[in-house]
Structure formats: C-alpha cells, structure tokens
Design an enzyme around this catalytic site. Structure first.
Site: not given
Lengths: 498, 498
Positions: B199-200, B202-203, B207, B260, B268, B292
């Site tokens: 799930r999102a 920070t966006s 999907t 990041d 990850s 990014k």
C-alpha cells in the site's frame, strides 16, 4: 474547530494528541501519513503524535485531547477551539539527509538543525538519525559549530565578576560526587562557582539527585542567582535553568542508544558551560576498564578536543585524567552518596579517603585560577578550607539558601549482603554493573535505594565476607536488583599471590 | 500481578501499555528509566512503551492497560493476570553500536539485528540508528548478508513450477500502475506471476490501493495461493503474506526519514522477491529530475548492485531504465489510476499511451523468460495478448477470484481545476509535488481523491487552460490540497520557441 480537552495520561517525553475516530471535522486516519500533527489556536502551536480514540467516555467526536505534557505545553484552558493540520516536516531535515549521505555541514546548516531540535520539531527517530550521522564522522569545524549553535539556543547567564569557575566530570563512575565537596570549598575561598548539575539518566544518581537528599534543587534561574549572590556557589538541577535545551533533547536519545562519541560529548559539555557564563572550567576524565574512557590514548585525544574548543570559544579549560578503575566513595545511590559527602565535609574519620582526595585535587586546581593565590598553593588552600570546617559551614549555608529538606530521607530497609565467592584480593569492580544493580534497586527515584560498598580494589577478602549491601525500598525493585547481583556480583577476586 | 485491560486507543505503530500512577504493585515512574517494559503471562510476552494514567475512569490501580494494537498482539482475554518487568535491551544493540562507531558487521551480527527487529525488540530510535549507520557505509558483503537475513525471517512461498516471474518498480513516479496490466498479460500467456504489492506509504497510491478499487486485496497466504493456482497470477497486498517482516519495519522508519540508499533498497526488494519464490525478476528504474534516481550514472550503479545480489542469491535479474520525467498515465490516486489501467486493458482509444507502452515493454521482457517462446518475440506476444482481449479477460478472472468490489468507489466530488499561468510548452512536471498534492487531497485513504492530468510534458497550453483537476472527498483535505497547489502548481511552462 475542535474543543481542547486534557487527557489524564502522562506520556513522558512524547507529546501526544488524541482524536476520536468518528471526528466529524477531520479523518484522523489520514493524518497518520504525516509524522505529526500541528495543533493550532492563533499563535499557540503544538506539534504532537496522533493517537485515535475509540471510546466515547474518553473523548467526544468534536474534542481534541492532549496528554498532560502536551496540554501544559499548549498553555490553553480546556474547551479552547483548536484546528488541526498535517505538520510540515522541518526544513532542516534536508541538511540532515545531506549529512546522512556523507556531506559535511556548515555553521548555518548546523544552526538550523539545532534550532529545530530545540523547538521540538524533531521526532526521536530524526534525532537518532542526526546523532548517528554525526557519530559516523564529524569535522572539527562541525564540532565547533555544534557547540556554538547549542550554546546559542538556550539562556545565557551573566555574572558581575571576572572569574567564574566550574567543574565537570564526563561521568560513568558511580559514587563520584566531588562537586558537592568542591563547590563549598571553592565558594568558601570566595570564587564564584554556580554549579548546575543533571539528574541521573542512566546512572543511579546524578549530583542533582544526591543534593536533593539535603536541599531543594529545582530552583528557578532567579532563585539560583540569589543563592549564588549570597553564598558564591550553588548546587542546583539544571532543568529549570534551560542552559542548552537542544543538548537536553539530544541527550535524551543519546543515552538510551548508548552513543557516546568524543565530538558530541565535547559539544554538549562546552555548550552548557558557555551558556552558564563560566570563564574557567576543569574537566575530569576518569580512565579505567569499565569507565567511559578506557585508555590513555583516548583520554589524550579527548583532552585535546576539549582544549581546542575551549580556546576557540574563549573559555579556559583544564583537563585532569583520574583513576576510574572502581567507584569513588562507598555509597552508590542518592542517600548513600550524600552520607559520604557529608562525612568528608565533617572530616569524619571513616569518611571515604578516595572521595576526599579527589575533591581536594579538583578544588585545588580550580583555586589556582584566583590571581591572588600564589601559584601551586591551590591544593593546600583547599585542604585548609576543608579541615578548618569552612567548607562544611559554607555547605550548610548553601543548603539553607536553596531550602533545606525538612523530612530526612531514609535508607532502603530491604537489604541483602552480597558476599565473596572465594578468598583472595579484589582485582576490579565493574562500574557499569554496580550502577546497574543500584538502578534496579530503585535509585535514583528511590533516594534510599542503592549499594553500600564494604570492600574496594586491593582489599583482601575471605570467602563469605560481605562485599557490599544492596538497599531497596520496594519489594519489586529488591527482587530485580538481588537477582541481577546474584547472577554476577560485579567484583573480580584474584588469588592473593598474583 | 495486574489484571489485563483493553484501552480503546489506537496507537498505530506504537505498542503502548498503561499503568495507573497509584499502582499498588509497581511504581510506574521507575520503569521510565528503561526504554520499554515487558508484559508477561507465561509464554505470552509483549514489549511496550509505558504511559502513566491519572484517571480512575480509564484504569484502576491493579490493572494494566494495553492499547488496541498491543492488546491484539498480547492475545489474552481481559482480566488475565500479567506481571511487568523492565525490558532488557536486545543483545544485538552491541553490534549496532559497533556499526555506528565504524566497524563492519559479519553475517551473524546482521542476522542477530534483523531477528531482533523482526520480533519488535527495536524502538524507532534504534531502527533509525541502524538505518543511518548503514547509510553511512555498507560493504557489498553486508548488503548480501542483510538480504539473506531479511529473506530468512519471513515466510517463504513455494510454487510447483520452474519459472516464477515478478516485476518491481523502485517507485517515485505517480500513476505508474504497470503491474495491473503486466500481471494479466503474463498470466494470460501462462507464466506464473504471483504479485504482492504494497500500500502507499508516502505516495498517493500503491498498486494494492489501486487494485482495491476493483477487488479485495487483503488475501491470506492460502487465499493468494488459490488465486494463483486458478489464474496463474494475482495482484494482492503483501501485508498478510509476511514475506519480509523485518523489511516492513525498516521501511516504516526509512520512509518518514527520507533515507533511500542503494544498498538498503536492493536488500529490501531482493529479500521480498526471494521469499516470494521468484526465479525471474524485472526491475524498473525510472530516471528523471524529480524521480528517485536522477542520473544515468546512479542508475547504472544501482543496476549493477541488483544484478550482483541477484546472482549471489540465485535469482535471475533483468533491469530496465525507464523515463521518469513525469507521471505515467493521467490519473493519480486509486480510482483515477484504476480507470487508466482498465482503459488500457480494454484497448480504449483514449487510454494513456505511455502507460500502455511501458506495460507492454515490461510484460514483453518477462515473457522472454519462457523457454518455449522464440527469443525477441516477447513484446509482440504481449501486444497480441493485450489487443486480443485475453489480458482483459484474465484481469476479470483475477478480480473475480480475489473478490470483486461490489460497491463502486466514486471519484471525489470536490474539484478544482488548476490552470496554466502562462502560454507555452510544458517543460517538466514535478513528480514529487504532484504526489504531495494528491496525498493532501486524501489519497490513498480517500480512494476517490487525487489528480486527473489533462496535459503532459511537451503539450502546448494557453494561459488559463486547465492543467489538471484536483478531486477530494472531504472539505478539510480539499482545502489542504488546493492551497498547496495554488502556491506552486508543479508544472513548469517554457516559451514555445525554446
């Protein structure tokens, strides 16, 4: 708009806001995407972590709850209208990210970060990120900039005299309560020594906790200045004086993480001393296997950094390296340590010699900063003031001025003697473990809890002889401490021959 | 012993315990010295942050309260007897401190840390410290060890087939919902593609959030396996599948901090794909000024690290570098993105061409891993499956198998058109800003909230022409989003000549 409500929950270091899940104005789940929410009423603004309440008794839909800490900080009466917004991340996080990714920061960037930290814009996770990125690498310029920034966000004390002395021990040695002996000696001589101390964070007693056994320590800045005017010295808790608010916040994360770098330590100590208006500072670096600094090389590097930052910031720094192989004095914990201090000041025959000797050495060194005193005579003058009873009298005056404790605090009545498992000579005492046992026993919150040491390094013991006594005030604490001590006493006994 | 009580407060990621200040058995203030407390009833143990309650209505002295999350995790009925102890810090913190102070860690040390993180022993401040110390420097061996450790603490999926394909985009580009087109194409061909998505965080939409507009996504592992058996593919939320619990926890701190690094990203992604049982993985790296990854050099280094770790872990990795200069598709936010996806699958004339083209490229590349297919014919085969309607039919089957949403989600009815401030050609669209606006509008929690783009890079516009429309479902969200968009639209318009 929501109506402000105080929620009777003490959230300690967290600033927490509560919203009902069925709030008609906002959807609380949405705010979770943001790290914090901003609570606003005109100029009153507060950043808080959001928790969602599913209980009508606790909070109505049109109310915004604040925990006790948060409510106090917001400073508005219950029922005041407040609005909510997602909190913008502090801008200085960009500098933090640069530092994390390996860049050095300039003076302004460090100042931005420190300002945001001091105004509670950073979460613990962000503070941790800042500390670890600094632990990785810090240039000397960054250390200076950090010291400068931290000393500028707090209050700066002013004194009407040329020489203001202070002392600081980098810590880690239980029982090391020299300040409570040094301050009355130096003040009795006539030099100004306005000492602010911390409460214990991870240790079983800070100077403020121990002094509190004898006198009030939570003085306001105004009260502190009055005491110093009257007595030339004080021993108060720094918490109300707000000398380096950013540093207090950094320490609250540094300690539980166990990060302890040279650079951060120097910036932390020096920023507070600069804010306190000190002109002459003595730093005590205990070195020993279970002390913070374990080798002469490390002590030397630390000394150099203190001297460099002191010189750049216009503060005269004197560093002494002391024996940190075992606890200083016999007591560990506020009541027991206060007992040791008063025994030294009273010149009692059974007063701990190591505490007395170390205090005289520090006081003597500080007295050398008096231009009127002949070079090299500081130690002798300190001894004179202690033995004549002048230091004890000054201590009583300071206690009186700060506010004497009228109800004496009793030593914990639940006791256990931890005994030698074998016959031999005590080789080492693990400072870290002794501190841990005293803490589990309830110190510093239980002032009467702690450890009374009967034997020190070099003493001969026979199997079954008591090494130390654990004191506790509560059954649960007593259980935690004795279980931990019985697992491993913290004393290493070697054969007498070796 | 205290009696367990559920407190109707939702503390999100925190596990919180509540004690009354006047608890007759323990003194809650003392536990504050410890980072966390341990709540114990036989084998049921829970680490929690302690808050102190001063309100009898909320908690009696002999009760121990647990927040909703904590109560669920403890797994005992109300009234159960529980004991409390100060929590011992996890042993792997020693390794963490070594890493902070500049040492490299070996495989076992990294494994210890990851196990402690996966079992919720680390606080956010400690996780942050781990992430930042890794961001400072990580050897390739450490990246491998981290990938290995993370893939081993979770569940490992098994599939009865030789080839299991998967795709992953490193993210950062709004609207980039290729998975929902790639999965039905690849599954229609007959290759296994069990896709779990996030799930999102920070966006404005992950999907999983977008798929949820059409079908249930919170499938159990068993349900997911059933769907894949029936349809060869699925598009589910990874949250119930628990492929890499340590990674989920790391991400929950990484994202708000905005750390990041290449190394953490690779560990990850790869750990999750290994746990998912993938054999062939396609990685999409969008490159663009507000993506990014912003330069070809960075994309190359990232690609190499993916390939190296893939090779060492026995997973075939294919990396494609794609255009990340602007959002993909027209919609940003779950409902709008689902609209775009279905338009492409239906071969609608107004379906967004960039989303279609990119999906075909990815599907084509994945199809090449089918030994039965002639080399180089993947793209053509993908196109065939899309144009024939086979992909759409397979999507409908997947939706049916996962559980079709019976109540359609409406687009947000509060709208504002943001218009061009000048005449010219659109030069850039700031992906980061568009994501932020859509999020403020309420996405992904408000599925109907988001942004509908009318213009993309290269389009000519005249002053006053609408660039995009903001959709929101709630007044407060609408206010936040429109204020932010009006401050700065996120579109850069240049003169037509330049």
């Amino acid at each position: 708009m929501l109506k402000l409500k105080k929620i009777a929950i003490d959230t300690y270091r967290d600033t927490v806001a509560f919203m009902a899940r069925d709030c008609p104005h906002y959807r609380p789940e949405e705010f979770r995407a943001f790290k914090k929410i901003l609570v606003v009423n005109g100029h009153n603004r507060l950043l808080a972590t959001l928790m969602i309440v599913d209980d009508k008794c606790l909070l109505e839909g049109d109310e915004l709850g604040l925990s006790e800490q948060a409510f106090r900080r917001m400073g508005l009466p219950e029922g005041s209208p407040v609005a909510i917004a997602p909190a913008e991340p502090p801008r200085s996080l960009d500098h933090l990210r640069a530092k994390i990714h390996g860049h050095s920061l300039d003076r302004n960037q460090i100042e931005d970060i420190i300002k945001d930290i001091a105004s509670h814009q950073y979460s613990e996770m962000e503070i941790s990120a800042f500390l670890v990125s600094c632990a990785g690498f810090m240039t000397t310029e960054e250390v200076l900039a950090l010291t400068h920034a931290m000393s500028h966000v707090g209050v700066k004390l002013q004194w009407n005299t040329e020489t203001v002395v202070d002392k600081h021990c980098i810590g880690g040695i239980p029982g090391n309560r020299t300040s409570m002996i040094v301050v009355p000696i130096v003040a009795a001589h006539g030099l100004l020594i306005p000492k602010t101390s911390s409460r214990a964070i991870t240790s079983p007693a800070g100077t403020a906790d121990t002094m509190e056994v004898l006198a009030r320590v939570d003085l306001s800045m105004h009260e502190m200045q009055q005491v110093v005017e009257d007595c030339k010295g004080c021993i108060v808790w720094g918490g109300h004086v707000n000398l380096s608010p950013a540093d207090d916040i950094l320490i609250s994360v540094e300690r539980p993480l166990g990060i302890d770098t040279r650079e951060q330590m120097v910036a932390s100590i020096m920023s507070k001393k600069i804010s306190a208006g000190s002109t002459h500072l003595l730093i005590d670096i205990p070195v020993g296997p279970s002390a913070k600094i374990s080798g002469a090389g490390n002590a030397l590097r630390l000394r150099k950094l203190f001297e460099y930052v002191g010189a750049e910031m216009g503060l005269h720094v004197e560093v002494i390296v002391t024996d940190g192989a075992e606890p200083i004095g016999n007591g560990i914990g506020p009541v027991l340590e206060a007992r040791d201090v008063m025994a030294v000041l009273r010149n009692d025959l059974d007063a701990p010699g190591d505490l007395r000797e170390k205090s005289l050495r520090i006081a003597g060194s500080l007295l050398e900063s008096d231009p009127a005193l002949r070079g090299g005579s500081g130690y002798q003058r300190a001894q004179e003031l202690l033995e004549s009873g002048a230091a004890l009298r000054r201590m009583e005056e300071i206690i009186e001025a700060q506010g004497r404790q009228t109800t004496p605090v009793a030593l914990g009545e639940l006791t256990l003697d931890v005994c030698a498992a074998e016959t031999g000579v005590i080789r080492t005492i693990d400072c870290f473990r002794m501190a841990r046992i005293a803490r589990l026993a309830g110190a510093p919150l239980s002032k009467g809890a702690g450890i009374d040491l009967f034997k020190k390094v070099g003493d001969k013991v026979e199997k079954g002889m008591p090494l130390y006594r654990i004191h506790a005030c509560f059954e649960a604490d007593f259980g935690f401490a004795t279980a931990f001590a019985q697992e491993e006493s913290g004393y290493h006994i070697g054969s007498a021959a070796s």
